[in-house]
Design an enzyme around this catalytic site. Structure first.
Site, mmCIF file in Angstrom:
data_model
loop_
_atom_site.group_PDB
_atom_site.id
_atom_site.type_symbol
_atom_site.label_atom_id
_atom_site.label_comp_id
_atom_site.label_asym_id
_atom_site.label_seq_id
_atom_site.Cartn_x
_atom_site.Cartn_y
_atom_site.Cartn_z
ATOM 1 N N ALA A 22 4.239 7.113 -1.486
ATOM 2 C CA ALA A 22 5.315 7.376 -2.017
ATOM 3 C C ALA A 22 4.947 8.243 -3.289
ATOM 4 O O ALA A 22 5.585 9.535 -3.496
ATOM 5 C CB ALA A 22 6.244 6.260 -2.301
ATOM 6 N N SER B 184 0.797 -1.125 0.114
ATOM 7 C CA SER B 184 -0.061 -0.051 0.031
ATOM 8 C C SER B 184 0.753 1.248 -0.085
ATOM 9 O O SER B 184 0.308 2.320 -0.212
ATOM 10 C CB SER B 184 -1.076 -0.083 1.223
ATOM 11 O OG SER B 184 -0.096 -0.037 2.422
ATOM 12 N N LYS B 185 2.088 1.095 0.322
ATOM 13 C CA LYS B 185 2.870 2.184 0.562
ATOM 14 C C LYS B 185 3.214 2.896 -0.874
ATOM 15 O O LYS B 185 3.937 4.184 -1.004
ATOM 16 C CB LYS B 185 4.469 2.036 1.176
ATOM 17 C CG LYS B 185 4.029 1.582 2.864
ATOM 18 C CD LYS B 185 3.416 2.586 3.593
ATOM 19 C CE LYS B 185 3.452 2.419 4.989
ATOM 20 N NZ LYS B 185 2.703 3.342 5.817
ATOM 21 N N ASP B 186 3.169 2.188 -2.024
ATOM 22 C CA ASP B 186 3.269 2.694 -3.028
ATOM 23 C C ASP B 186 2.367 3.934 -3.537
ATOM 24 O O ASP B 186 2.815 5.068 -4.056
ATOM 25 C CB ASP B 186 2.819 1.802 -4.236
ATOM 26 C CG ASP B 186 3.947 0.811 -4.608
ATOM 27 O OD1 ASP B 186 5.058 0.613 -3.882
ATOM 28 O OD2 ASP B 186 3.577 -0.280 -5.509
#
Length: 346
Positions: free
Chosen positions: A52, A47-49
């Protein structure tokens, strides 16, 4: 006339629009309908895409990031991988301060993506100069032309999920969602998603998953930061020893804590029952579902969405390693069969 090639311009165009998949076998004895938001379908496998790409593109729009800039961040692994991936495509240098609690798999992946990695001791206070928070701040001060993402205290962390994850879940459930259950680390995922969903339907219940050894649950209930709550735990990317401003506690109805051991076993159970090879925090959120069900939180009409944040490949040396599980004391009599599945032909 030449046919148009159907291709994406780069890997960043694959971020978002992750699938929602019904859980079947692992929830068959639980009341309600349960659906997993599989964030491992993002190109960076977490989910961090979303965070970022959103924060970096917003920094570009504001003129904060320019050619030759360096991006610096604190991370337990997933955010760092996503930032390194975005930096490659956009042409920035990437420096990451990583918690030593992060799996060796994650740290190796960060280095393979061209990031400069500083591994910092996990079990020190947030204001200790050796902590990954303070190391990242120092590196930012020392590195000319750098920006510090600072996901724990960056409102854009929330905005990223408000603008993407929330609308996706609302549309995928056709507005029928009754509960959202998600882990809380920086708090950006649960806060942004919940903020959007509650704007559509205030009666949706939002439940945050916390770790034993973290301060978030007590802070939510009392408004008190209790340092006595803090002690070492093994789950990565879940819970905190500080209060992140990227957590909007007002949109979270309650927190529930889960143990390292049960979360690890539940992650392995998800793989064996649903065929979903998920990470440690996914096991934690599924463990929370079991505990909430035993307390009567759901009924036959509940439509519950759980966010599975990342992929199991990042935990091969941890929860999917029988040796690691045994070293932690996580194997007991009813799980010993897990260590007996490989047989060698002589």
């Amino acid at each position: 006339m030449e046919n148009k090639i159907k291709a994406y311009n780069n890997i960043l165009e694959l971020i978002g629009d992750t699938p929602l998949v019904k859980l079947n076998r692992i929830t068959e004895k639980l009341p309600g309908n349960f659906y997993a938001k599989l964030e491992s379908f993002n190109p960076g496998h977490s989910s961090k895409d979303r965070v970022a790409a959103y924060i970096i593109e917003e920094a570009e729009r504001r003129g904060i990031l320019t050619k030759g800039s360096t991006i610096i961040e604190t991370t337990s692994g997933n955010t760092g991988f996503s930032i390194a991936m975005v930096s490659i495509i956009k042409g920035y240098e990437c420096i990451l301060a990583v918690s030593s609690k992060s799996s060796k798999d994650k740290i190796d992946m960060l280095r393979s993506m061209g990031a400069t990695v500083y591994v910092c001791p996990a079990h020190v206070s947030a204001d200790d100069p050796r902590s990954y928070y303070q190391v990242a701040k120092r590196l930012h001060e020392e590195t000319k032309g750098s920006i510090y993402i600072n996901q724990y205290f960056n409102e854009l962390n929330i905005d990223a999920h408000y603008n993407t994850t929330g609308p996706e879940i609302w549309n995928q459930t056709d507005g029928q969602i009754t509960h959202l259950v998600a882990c809380s680390g920086t708090g950006g995922t649960i806060s942004g998603t919940a903020r959007y969903l509650k704007e559509q339907n205030p009666s949706i219940k939002v439940i945050g998953v916390d770790a034993f050894g973290s301060v978030l649950k007590k802070y939510h209930e009392t408004g008190e930061f209790d340092s006595n709550e803090i002690y070492p735990y093994r789950i990565e990317g879940l819970g905190k020893n500080l209060i992140p401003t990227a957590t909007d506690f007002e949109v979270i109805d309650k927190f529930i804590k889960v143990t390292d051991e049960e979360s690890a076993h539940t992650a392995r159970e998800i793989a064996k029952t649903e065929g979903m090879f998920v990470g440690y925090t996914s096991g934690a959120v599924m463990q929370a579902i079991k505990q909430l069900s035993s307390k009567g939180t759901f009924n036959k009409n509940s439509k519950v969405v759980v966010i599975f944040p990342d992929h199991g490949s990042r935990y091969m040396s941890k929860i999917y390693s029988d040796k690691w599980m045994e070293d932690q004391g996580f194997f007991d009599s009813h799980t010993v069969e897990e260590t007996q599945q490989v047989q060698f032909v002589k």
